[in-house]
Write an enzyme that holds these catalytic residues in place. Sequence first.
Site, PDB file in Angstrom:
ATOM      1  N   SER A 114      38.965 -19.171 -51.658  1.00 49.07           N
ATOM      2  CA  SER A 114      37.749 -18.603 -52.232  1.00 49.07           C
ATOM      3  C   SER A 114      37.928 -18.306 -53.729  1.00 49.07           C
ATOM      4  O   SER A 114      38.201 -19.220 -54.509  1.00 49.07           O
ATOM      5  CB  SER A 114      37.340 -17.367 -51.436  1.00 49.07           C
ATOM      6  OG  SER A 114      36.025 -16.961 -51.759  1.00 49.07           O
ATOM      7  N   ASP A 144      29.985 -23.624 -45.032  1.00 54.45           N
ATOM      8  CA  ASP A 144      30.188 -22.779 -46.208  1.00 54.45           C
ATOM      9  C   ASP A 144      29.215 -23.165 -47.323  1.00 54.45           C
ATOM     10  O   ASP A 144      29.029 -24.347 -47.616  1.00 54.45           O
ATOM     11  CB  ASP A 144      31.632 -22.956 -46.692  1.00 54.45           C
ATOM     12  CG  ASP A 144      32.048 -21.927 -47.722  1.00 54.45           C
ATOM     13  OD1 ASP A 144      31.195 -21.148 -48.184  1.00 54.45           O
ATOM     14  OD2 ASP A 144      33.250 -21.897 -48.063  1.00 54.45           O
TER      15      ASP A 144
END
Length: 320
Positions: free
Chosen positions: A166, A264
């Site tokens: 991330s 995502d």
Amino acid sequence: MASNTTNEVLIDLSPVIKVYKDGTVERLMGTPNIPPTSEDPTTGVASKDIVISPEVKARLYLPKLTDPNQKLPVLIYYHGGGFVIESPYCLLFHRLTHILASEAKALIISVQYRLAPEHLLPIAYEDSWTALQWVASHVIANATIEKDLWVTKHGDFGKLYIGGDSAGANIAHNIVLRAGVEPLPGDVKILGLFLSCPYFWGSKPFGSQSKEDMTGFAYKVWMCIYPSAPGGIDNPMINPMAKDAPSLSGLACSRLLVCLPEKDAFTPIGILYAETLKKIGWSGEVQLVVVDGEDHCFHVFDPHTEKAKDLIKQLASFIS
């Protein structure tokens, strides 16, 4: 901390953080810190905390050795959390790094960079670069740093990897790009880079993204953590495909693994990132993994599902 009812909220990034007008930051999300251990009962991995500089710290992970002088691949790992929460010491990333060190048989340096909004970007990038320079300096005989015995004795600097999840993957990308312009101490080279669920964004939608998506949560986080970013959401640090972004051909490694969960929000731009590298004829080897049916950092939140185990094994295989 408890909710502040007498002070006006300036920035509301629920369910992650709130920033109040007096500068107070309320972190609404995060997992407890876990102490290091001389030997984890499940993985056999040893961990310890070190200080790299007055601002930068790290947790080191050493897998069980088969030889007291064994040399291991070195992974410098940057944790996720949107640049605003979590650390190498928190349950989620401590657990993941333990498992990865054991699977990959690698020495891992998990970096604690300073968090926004108390420390706005680009501070996290500078801290992360400091950590990489510190690690690389271990190859210099008369280096001025305080060397760590694990790194000196067991680090194989012919197998140096950078990676993250991330926000940590965003950092990893920017660090390896910078290494293409600024040589590392001892002329150390980075062999590989892995980007897992990388936090990349921009003003233009990619793939399945809509125009409305582009001003949603990911945009608001960036504007909170780097309000002075030249170009705003199209700053090259967050948008590697921006018009004025440095060419991806400058990535200072020869192997790249991009891991993306199908659901995502960051996946469309992650796919474009990998495809762009292939299109520009980057000299390195690019591997793209898309995990069906999963969402952002699923393997961090629960590393024990079958798909999480598979992904961690792929990361470990890439490193080892």
